[in-house]
Design a protein around this motif. Sequence first.
Motif, PDB file in Angstrom:
ATOM      1  N   HIS A   1      18.180  -4.654  30.017  1.00  0.00           N
ATOM      2  CA  HIS A   1      18.759  -3.524  31.055  1.00  0.00           C
ATOM      3  C   HIS A   1      19.350  -4.195  32.314  1.00  0.00           C
ATOM      4  CE1 HIS A   1      14.589  -3.467  31.649  1.00  0.00           C
ATOM      5  NE2 HIS A   1      14.900  -2.773  32.770  1.00  0.00           N
TER       6      HIS A   1
ATOM      7  N   ARG B   1       8.731  -6.040  30.902  1.00  0.00           N
ATOM      8  CA  ARG B   1       9.644  -5.021  31.494  1.00  0.00           C
ATOM      9  C   ARG B   1      11.006  -5.577  31.474  1.00  0.00           C
ATOM     10  NH1 ARG B   1       8.628  -0.738  29.993  1.00  0.00           N
ATOM     11  NH2 ARG B   1       6.761  -1.496  29.122  1.00  0.00           N
TER      12      ARG B   1
ATOM     13  N   GLU C   1      14.133  -2.904  41.182  1.00  0.00           N
ATOM     14  CA  GLU C   1      13.088  -2.740  40.418  1.00  0.00           C
ATOM     15  C   GLU C   1      11.805  -3.901  40.576  1.00  0.00           C
ATOM     16  OE1 GLU C   1      13.144  -2.457  35.971  1.00  0.00           O
ATOM     17  OE2 GLU C   1      12.011  -4.398  36.207  1.00  0.00           O
TER      18      GLU C   1
ATOM     19  N   HIS D   1      18.411  -7.912  33.217  1.00  0.00           N
ATOM     20  CA  HIS D   1      17.143  -8.319  33.056  1.00  0.00           C
ATOM     21  C   HIS D   1      16.558  -7.893  31.573  1.00  0.00           C
ATOM     22  CE1 HIS D   1      15.712  -4.953  35.287  1.00  0.00           C
ATOM     23  NE2 HIS D   1      14.403  -5.174  34.421  1.00  0.00           N
TER      24      HIS D   1
END
Length: 406
Positions: free
Chosen positions: A309, A406, A316, A345
């Motif tokens: 994303h 993530r 983040e 990432h």
Amino acid sequence: MITYMRLGKIPPKPHVTFYEDGKLLMEQCHTREGFEGSYSILYFKTPPTDENAVERLAIPGFCPFEPLNEQLLYRRHIKTQNIAVKGDFLDARRVLVFNSDVNISMVKPTEKSTRFFSNGDGEDLYFVYKGTGRFETQFGVLPFRERDYVLIPRGTPYRLHWDGPNPELLVFEGRGFIDIPKEFRNRAGQITDYAPFCNRDFRAPETLLTYSEANHGKAPFKLVVKREDQLTVHLHKHFPIDVVGWDGSVYPVAFNIHDYTPRMGAVHLPPTTHITFAGNAFVVCSFVPRKVDYYDRDGVKAIPCPYGHASVHMDEILFYVDGNFTSRRGIESGSISLHPAGIPHGPHPGTYEKSIGHDRTSELAVMCDTYKQLKLTTFGHDLEDKDYHLTWVARESGGADAPGAR
Ligand SMILES: [Fe+2]
């Protein structure tokens, strides 16, 4: 900060006479948003205004901290494992990244302190990475244990204290506010039944703080106050936290990350599913060990590993606590990754495929997403693994616990 509570002795109504041993106690209203927001009312034996000097104080790296001059858009890896700063819970605090809504710091205190601290710039939300101890506050003593979040409301005099090994804590300083997300409260303010935590999960002070010379030293007692990134030390002739009771809705709370009830879906849910606290233009999310996505029909299966994303509105950071991080090269417990808005990432090469068929992840991590860019301090920059940005390139990677990346 969760619901109304009371501790110690209080009179039947606010703003009326209240004596102890024939002495009129001093009422002190701890209010938010002027007099419109939540508040608590405390009763002091000695007025908290009883101070006789104010001094300047600077703690370089905490207040003030030094911003990095130039910050190119790299994916970044900050190795907090390498922090080796000595001092008490204020001298050892170092800001790593910041914007105008939130400062993110790490503190690994090596010395006990007799000073108290009041943050007039915002809430202090601690995450206890290592150790046990207690926060001594004007609202009472709040014990903490490993993996606790501890939320200290703006303007609360407190100190961090412990008896065993030195603790290590991550700190989010929320400039506006930090609270549980408003969508997790019903009209009565109670935490809803569909929230990922419940009222029972939050712990509040159960005992008032009592002075002892062995623990708190002698006069002058020091209260360090932070406001607009300036520290002042207020010197008191009497122990400034001399409270016989209080009631209200403003007080510190503790919440253990393992009490967070994770959500999972047939197919992968976005990180916002893991929201725990909300601030002004930022959120704090908890990733805890859990089952992962289970869709499996006609040969089509869920991919438990998060999709790549480019979150174009939010920076983040992820603080890796426990579990298996082999899906991220070089990342270890205590690492912080910073993925800037607009730069794609996701899982490292290989981990995406390897996650298919997994049914659990053991990851334990804390995430913070911010609307404004998170800027590095020079201290944070010095802790960086400078090769991290390019670790997505080329070679295969991945481990048995890949779904957590993530
Ligand atoms: Fe992400």
